[in-house]
Scaffold this motif. Sequence first.
Motif, PDB file in Angstrom:
ATOM      1  N   SER A 241      51.787 155.573   5.235  1.00 59.74           N
ATOM      2  CA  SER A 241      52.985 155.063   5.558  1.00 59.74           C
ATOM      3  C   SER A 241      54.123 155.510   4.365  1.00 59.74           C
ATOM      4  N   ASP A 242      55.431 155.206   4.951  1.00 57.63           N
ATOM      5  CA  ASP A 242      56.335 155.600   4.050  1.00 57.63           C
ATOM      6  C   ASP A 242      56.518 156.805   3.471  1.00 57.63           C
ATOM      7  N   ILE A 243      56.552 157.802   4.252  1.00 57.16           N
ATOM      8  CA  ILE A 243      56.334 159.147   3.927  1.00 57.16           C
ATOM      9  C   ILE A 243      57.828 159.693   3.234  1.00 57.16           C
ATOM     10  N   HIS A 244      58.768 159.282   3.988  1.00 55.18           N
ATOM     11  CA  HIS A 244      60.175 159.324   3.621  1.00 55.18           C
ATOM     12  C   HIS A 244      60.656 160.766   2.972  1.00 55.18           C
ATOM     13  N   GLY A 245      60.309 161.757   4.115  1.00 57.39           N
ATOM     14  CA  GLY A 245      60.777 163.150   3.922  1.00 57.39           C
ATOM     15  C   GLY A 245      60.259 163.713   2.547  1.00 57.39           C
TER      16      GLY A 245
ATOM     17  N   GLY B 184      54.819 154.328   9.794  1.00 54.66           N
ATOM     18  CA  GLY B 184      56.381 154.312  10.156  1.00 54.66           C
ATOM     19  C   GLY B 184      56.966 154.921   8.918  1.00 54.66           C
ATOM     20  N   ASP B 185      58.297 154.979   8.864  1.00 50.12           N
ATOM     21  CA  ASP B 185      59.196 155.754   7.899  1.00 50.12           C
ATOM     22  C   ASP B 185      58.692 157.128   7.637  1.00 50.12           C
ATOM     23  N   VAL B 186      58.649 157.949   8.301  1.00 52.22           N
ATOM     24  CA  VAL B 186      58.205 159.271   8.310  1.00 52.22           C
ATOM     25  C   VAL B 186      59.502 160.000   7.436  1.00 52.22           C
TER      26      VAL B 186
ATOM     27  N   ASN C  92      61.834 151.376   9.982  1.00 54.82           N
ATOM     28  CA  ASN C  92      63.250 151.301   9.931  1.00 54.82           C
ATOM     29  C   ASN C  92      64.069 152.308   9.768  1.00 54.82           C
ATOM     30  N   HIS C  93      63.535 153.336   8.792  1.00 55.28           N
ATOM     31  CA  HIS C  93      64.447 154.578   8.415  1.00 55.28           C
ATOM     32  C   HIS C  93      64.351 155.521   9.792  1.00 55.28           C
ATOM     33  N   ASP C  94      63.330 155.554  10.342  1.00 60.32           N
ATOM     34  CA  ASP C  94      63.043 156.500  11.384  1.00 60.32           C
ATOM     35  C   ASP C  94      64.196 155.780  12.634  1.00 60.32           C
TER      36      ASP C  94
ATOM     37  N   VAL D 292      51.413 147.674  11.908  1.00 62.10           N
ATOM     38  CA  VAL D 292      52.999 147.333  12.221  1.00 62.10           C
ATOM     39  C   VAL D 292      53.311 147.817  10.983  1.00 62.10           C
ATOM     40  N   HIS D 293      54.763 148.457  11.008  1.00 65.04           N
ATOM     41  CA  HIS D 293      55.568 148.835   9.919  1.00 65.04           C
ATOM     42  C   HIS D 293      55.991 147.642   8.954  1.00 65.04           C
ATOM     43  N   ALA D 294      56.375 146.517   9.311  1.00 66.53           N
ATOM     44  CA  ALA D 294      57.062 145.754   8.403  1.00 66.53           C
ATOM     45  C   ALA D 294      56.492 144.267   8.712  1.00 66.53           C
TER      46      ALA D 294
ATOM     47  N   GLY E 254      53.335 148.566   5.973  1.00 65.08           N
ATOM     48  CA  GLY E 254      53.859 149.313   4.945  1.00 65.08           C
ATOM     49  C   GLY E 254      55.262 148.435   4.503  1.00 65.08           C
ATOM     50  N   HIS E 255      56.216 149.552   4.398  1.00 75.17           N
ATOM     51  CA  HIS E 255      57.505 148.817   4.601  1.00 75.17           C
ATOM     52  C   HIS E 255      58.199 148.603   2.921  1.00 75.17           C
ATOM     53  N   SER E 256      57.337 147.747   2.231  1.00 76.62           N
ATOM     54  CA  SER E 256      57.895 147.332   0.825  1.00 76.62           C
ATOM     55  C   SER E 256      57.394 148.461  -0.180  1.00 76.62           C
ATOM     56  N   HIS E 257      56.465 149.447  -0.119  1.00 78.62           N
ATOM     57  CA  HIS E 257      56.253 150.423  -0.663  1.00 78.62           C
ATOM     58  C   HIS E 257      55.265 149.956  -1.960  1.00 78.62           C
ATOM     59  N   SER E 258      54.848 148.739  -1.676  1.00 77.48           N
ATOM     60  CA  SER E 258      53.751 148.239  -2.875  1.00 77.48           C
ATOM     61  C   SER E 258      52.574 147.950  -2.400  1.00 77.48           C
TER      62      SER E 258
END
Length: 242
Positions: free
Chosen positions: A7-11, A35-37, A62-64, A114-116, A148-152
Motif C-alpha cells: 500500500s501507499d507506494i506514492h510514486g 491504494g495510493d500508488v 485518496n492521492h490516486d 480498503v484504503h482508509a 493502509g492510508h496512515s503509513h503506520s
Amino acid sequence: MRYGLISDIHGNLEALETVLAELHNLEVDAILCLGDVVGYGPNPDECVKLVQAHAAICLMGNHDEASLGDTDLSFFNYVAREAIEWTGEHLNPDSKNFLRALPYTYEFENYLFVHASPNEPHEWNYITSWEGAEQSFQAFHQQACFVGHSHSPLVVGRNEHGAMQLHQNYPILFENNHRYLINIGSVGQPRDSNPAAAYGILDTAQKEYTLLRLGYDVAKTQKKIRAAGLPGFLADRLAEGR
Ligand code: ZN
C-alpha cells in the motif's frame, strides 16, 4: 494461498521495485495493492505500470483520486497539494485511465480490503483511536480488514466480547472468534520512524499475517524528488520514516 500486501507506494519506484522483487522471491500467489500508488514521489507512471503488471487487485487511494483532478484539494496540506498537482500534470493518460477505474473495496473469503476505513470507504478517515477502531469493526463482518492510508503499521485485535488489544509481535495467528483490523504500513513513505519499506504477507491456509520491512536506495529516490522540483521535505522525510 499466500498474498503479498502492499500500500501507499506514492510514486517511489526504488521502494516498489525492491518490495516486488522480494515478493517474487517469496513466491507469493498474488499481490494486492491497497491504494495510493501515486502522489508525493517522482515516478508515478512507472509505479502505476508496475502495479498494473504485478498486482491482481489495486484499490483507490485518496492521492490516486486527487491526482485525477476532480477532488477538492483543500483537505490536503500544502506539501501534499503541491505533490498532487505535480502528479496530475505528469501522469500520462494511460495511468489516469487505470487509476480512474480503481475500486474502493475488495473482499474474498473472510477478508476485506480498503484504503482508509471500512465504515466510509469513499471518505478518507484516519483510524486514530479506540473509538475509531470500534467504528471500523462495526462496519465489517469479515474476520480481518486490511487498510493502509496512515503509513503506520498497526494490528488491533477484538475478541467476541468486544475487548480490543494491540498486537505487536508478528506473525499474527488469527484466532477463532477474534477479528482483526490491520494497517499494513507504506511501501514508499513509511511514517513510523522506520525508513524501511513496509509490506505484508497474508497466508489464508495458515490464517496468519506477518509484517515485513525492507531497506531500499532512499538516496536515489531523494535525488529524484529534488530534481523533479517537488518539495524538499518529501525527500528529507524518507530518510527518517516520518
Ligand atoms: Zn498514502
